[in-house]
Scaffold this motif. Structure first.
Motif, mmCIF file in Angstrom:
data_model
loop_
_atom_site.group_PDB
_atom_site.id
_atom_site.type_symbol
_atom_site.label_atom_id
_atom_site.label_comp_id
_atom_site.label_asym_id
_atom_site.label_seq_id
_atom_site.Cartn_x
_atom_site.Cartn_y
_atom_site.Cartn_z
ATOM 1 N N ILE A 104 -14.855 20.026 -42.108
ATOM 2 C CA ILE A 104 -15.334 20.740 -41.071
ATOM 3 C C ILE A 104 -16.414 21.912 -41.658
ATOM 4 O O ILE A 104 -17.439 22.066 -41.071
ATOM 5 C CB ILE A 104 -14.534 21.192 -39.973
ATOM 6 N N ARG A 105 -15.652 22.381 -42.592
ATOM 7 C CA ARG A 105 -16.488 23.887 -43.000
ATOM 8 C C ARG A 105 -17.802 23.324 -43.804
ATOM 9 O O ARG A 105 -18.742 23.892 -43.563
ATOM 10 C CB ARG A 105 -15.440 24.580 -44.063
ATOM 11 N N ALA A 106 -17.575 22.247 -44.460
ATOM 12 C CA ALA A 106 -18.909 21.814 -45.315
ATOM 13 C C ALA A 106 -19.864 21.345 -44.300
ATOM 14 O O ALA A 106 -21.002 21.494 -44.709
ATOM 15 C CB ALA A 106 -18.271 20.630 -46.222
ATOM 16 N N MET A 107 -19.535 20.832 -43.159
ATOM 17 C CA MET A 107 -20.494 20.264 -42.231
ATOM 18 C C MET A 107 -21.092 21.212 -41.653
ATOM 19 O O MET A 107 -22.199 21.455 -41.423
ATOM 20 C CB MET A 107 -19.790 19.187 -41.441
ATOM 21 N N GLU A 108 -20.390 22.250 -41.202
ATOM 22 C CA GLU A 108 -20.752 23.395 -40.618
ATOM 23 C C GLU A 108 -21.850 24.243 -41.548
ATOM 24 O O GLU A 108 -22.856 24.594 -41.076
ATOM 25 C CB GLU A 108 -19.876 24.683 -40.224
ATOM 26 N N GLU A 109 -21.831 24.152 -42.789
ATOM 27 C CA GLU A 109 -22.637 24.772 -43.835
ATOM 28 C C GLU A 109 -23.825 24.018 -43.840
ATOM 29 O O GLU A 109 -24.746 24.764 -43.635
ATOM 30 C CB GLU A 109 -21.912 24.780 -45.097
ATOM 31 N N LYS A 142 -28.668 16.485 -36.557
ATOM 32 C CA LYS A 142 -27.525 15.308 -36.832
ATOM 33 C C LYS A 142 -26.328 16.021 -37.633
ATOM 34 O O LYS A 142 -25.237 15.558 -37.137
ATOM 35 C CB LYS A 142 -28.506 15.047 -38.173
ATOM 36 N N ALA A 143 -26.555 17.320 -38.067
ATOM 37 C CA ALA A 143 -25.327 18.169 -38.612
ATOM 38 C C ALA A 143 -24.332 18.396 -37.466
ATOM 39 O O ALA A 143 -23.152 18.334 -37.822
ATOM 40 C CB ALA A 143 -25.577 18.936 -39.628
ATOM 41 N N LYS A 144 -24.887 19.105 -36.480
ATOM 42 C CA LYS A 144 -24.251 19.401 -35.423
ATOM 43 C C LYS A 144 -23.482 18.320 -34.786
ATOM 44 O O LYS A 144 -22.441 18.432 -34.458
ATOM 45 C CB LYS A 144 -25.165 19.945 -34.234
ATOM 46 N N ALA A 145 -23.958 17.107 -34.449
ATOM 47 C CA ALA A 145 -23.394 15.870 -33.964
ATOM 48 C C ALA A 145 -22.335 15.670 -34.930
ATOM 49 O O ALA A 145 -21.435 15.062 -34.174
ATOM 50 C CB ALA A 145 -24.455 14.782 -33.853
ATOM 51 N N LYS A 146 -22.430 15.560 -35.952
ATOM 52 C CA LYS A 146 -21.345 15.114 -37.034
ATOM 53 C C LYS A 146 -20.120 16.206 -36.829
ATOM 54 O O LYS A 146 -18.968 15.868 -36.581
ATOM 55 C CB LYS A 146 -21.938 15.338 -38.652
#
Ligand code: F6P
Length: 373
Positions: free
Chosen positions: A241-246, A259-263
């Motif tokens: 989750i941290r990697a995706m938030e970055e 797209k990243a927010k949806a992930k």
């Protein structure tokens, strides 16, 4: 000149809201001679102009009652479901503020409410906020009202779970609210004497938790209480989750950000049911039978504790005092024994989570509770 106040309660309800409404209302009307109206059901009721007069009789007999006599909702002014669509209704809310000749709007709520209050401020409204939530995660205040009551309920539940866990030689995994902050789980875990306390701020390794439970078994303690925050994450999930938030932070264009927010949203929704997963994993790893108790909305229900009544009354009456002085654009924060006006813009977008060096974390470690790391 008589001042006119509008009040609303927004977001999840919280014990102490009525005490706060009473505090603002009584001080404003009886002491300062102001006029007070309440909007029903948060920003939605303000948009729909559903009001009640908050005078002597409406404010009487509500101190000890849970919930909010005004009703609440999670609707946001700029994304309001209307006729099957999400519409920006901010201007209608501003019109209703003017229709009632208000001098100020008092918004009682948590993180989301502060964002919405700030948006209205930017539209030119005078706004004051009060920090309420059982999660205790509002920035720049020592504490929020509702937290103490929920802490008492969760602690009482852990007390009760002890005797049944002990009798059946089981692991009982008890899920405690708090959104993405661990205040409630850590506070209740410590005061209820949980053997394992898992909070979002300290991602856990399930093998480490299992080993702590096995050690207890070897020492002759064939039961364990695991207090787990609803937002607690395994180390692996926290990393993903941290990697995706970055990625959200670094996204170059709007589409990539979306797209990243949806992930991130998808990853977080997969996290639902985590407590059951933890219980199953612990059963498998330790060989001890395990059960799950989800405290859920019980933690928000019923009469506020004495501490919450006092806090809500202190903040509510101070709010009326600030209005009398013409101090607007602030959250009435609890500071030590007193209050402090904090600019709303300093609160917005921030969440107060448990610092890793917080005394409660230290105490938990010193008494030998397992924190999963
Ligand atoms: O913010 C208070 C809170 O009770 C959180 O602890 C929890 O995650 C959330 O509200 C639940 O929201 P709802 O009542 O909308 O299901």
């Amino acid at each position: 000149m008589t001042k006119y106040i509008g009040i609303l309660t927004a977001g999840g309800d919280s014990p102490g809201l009525n005490a706060a409404l009473r505090g603002v209302g009584k001080a404003a009307t009886s002491y300062f001679g102001m006029q007070v109206i309440g909007f029903k059901d948060g920003f939605r009721g303000m948009m729909e102009n559903r009001i009640i007069r908050l005078d002597g009789s409406a404010l009487s007999g509500i101190l000890t009652i849970g919930g909010t006599v005004l009703g609440t909702s999670r609707d946001k002014p700029h994304r309001m479901p209307v006729g099957g669509k999400l519409l920006d209704m901010t201007d209608v809310i501003v019109d209703n503020y003017e229709r009632h000749h208000l001098d100020v709007l008092v918004c009682m709520g948590g993180g989301g409410t502060h964002k919405n209050a700030y948006r209205l401020m930017q539209k030119g409204l005078n706004v004051i906020t009060l920090p309420k939530t059982i999660d205790n995660d509002v920035a720049k205040t020592d504490v929020t009202f509702g937290f103490d009551t929920a802490l008492g309920i969760a602690t009482g539940a852990i007390d009760r779970l002890h005797s049944t866990a002990h009798s059946h030689h089981r692991i009982i995994v008890v899920e405690i609210m708090g959104h993405n902050a661990g205040w409630l789980a850590l506070g209740a875990g410590l005061s209820g004497g949980a053997d394992v306390i898992l909070i979002p701020e300290i991602p856990y390794d399930i093998e480490n938790v299992a080993e702590a439970i096995r050690l207890r078994s070897r020492a002759g303690k064939n039961f364990s209480i695991v207090a787990i925050a609803e937002g607690a994450l395994s180390q692996a999930d926290a990393k993903t989750i941290r990697a995706m938030e970055e990625k959200v932070d670094k996204a170059k264009d709007k589409a990539a950000k979306k797209k990243a927010k949806a992930k991130v949203k998808e990853l977080k929704s997969l996290h639902k049911g985590n407590t059951l997963r933890v219980a199953n994993q612990l059963e498998e790893l330790t060989g001890l039978e395990s059960r799950v108790t989800i405290l859920g909305h019980l933690q928000r229900g019923g009469a506020p504790s004495a501490a919450d009544r006092l806090l809500a009354t202190r903040l509510g009456t101070a709010c009326a005092d600030f209005i009398n002085e013409g101090v607007y654009g602030v959250m009435v924060a609890a500071r030590g024994e007193g209050v402090e006006p904090v600019p709303i813009e300093d609160v917005v977008g921030k969440r107060k989570v448990v610092p890793l060096d917080h005394p409660w974390v230290k105490s938990a470690r010193l008494i030998g509770a397992n924190l999963g790391d």
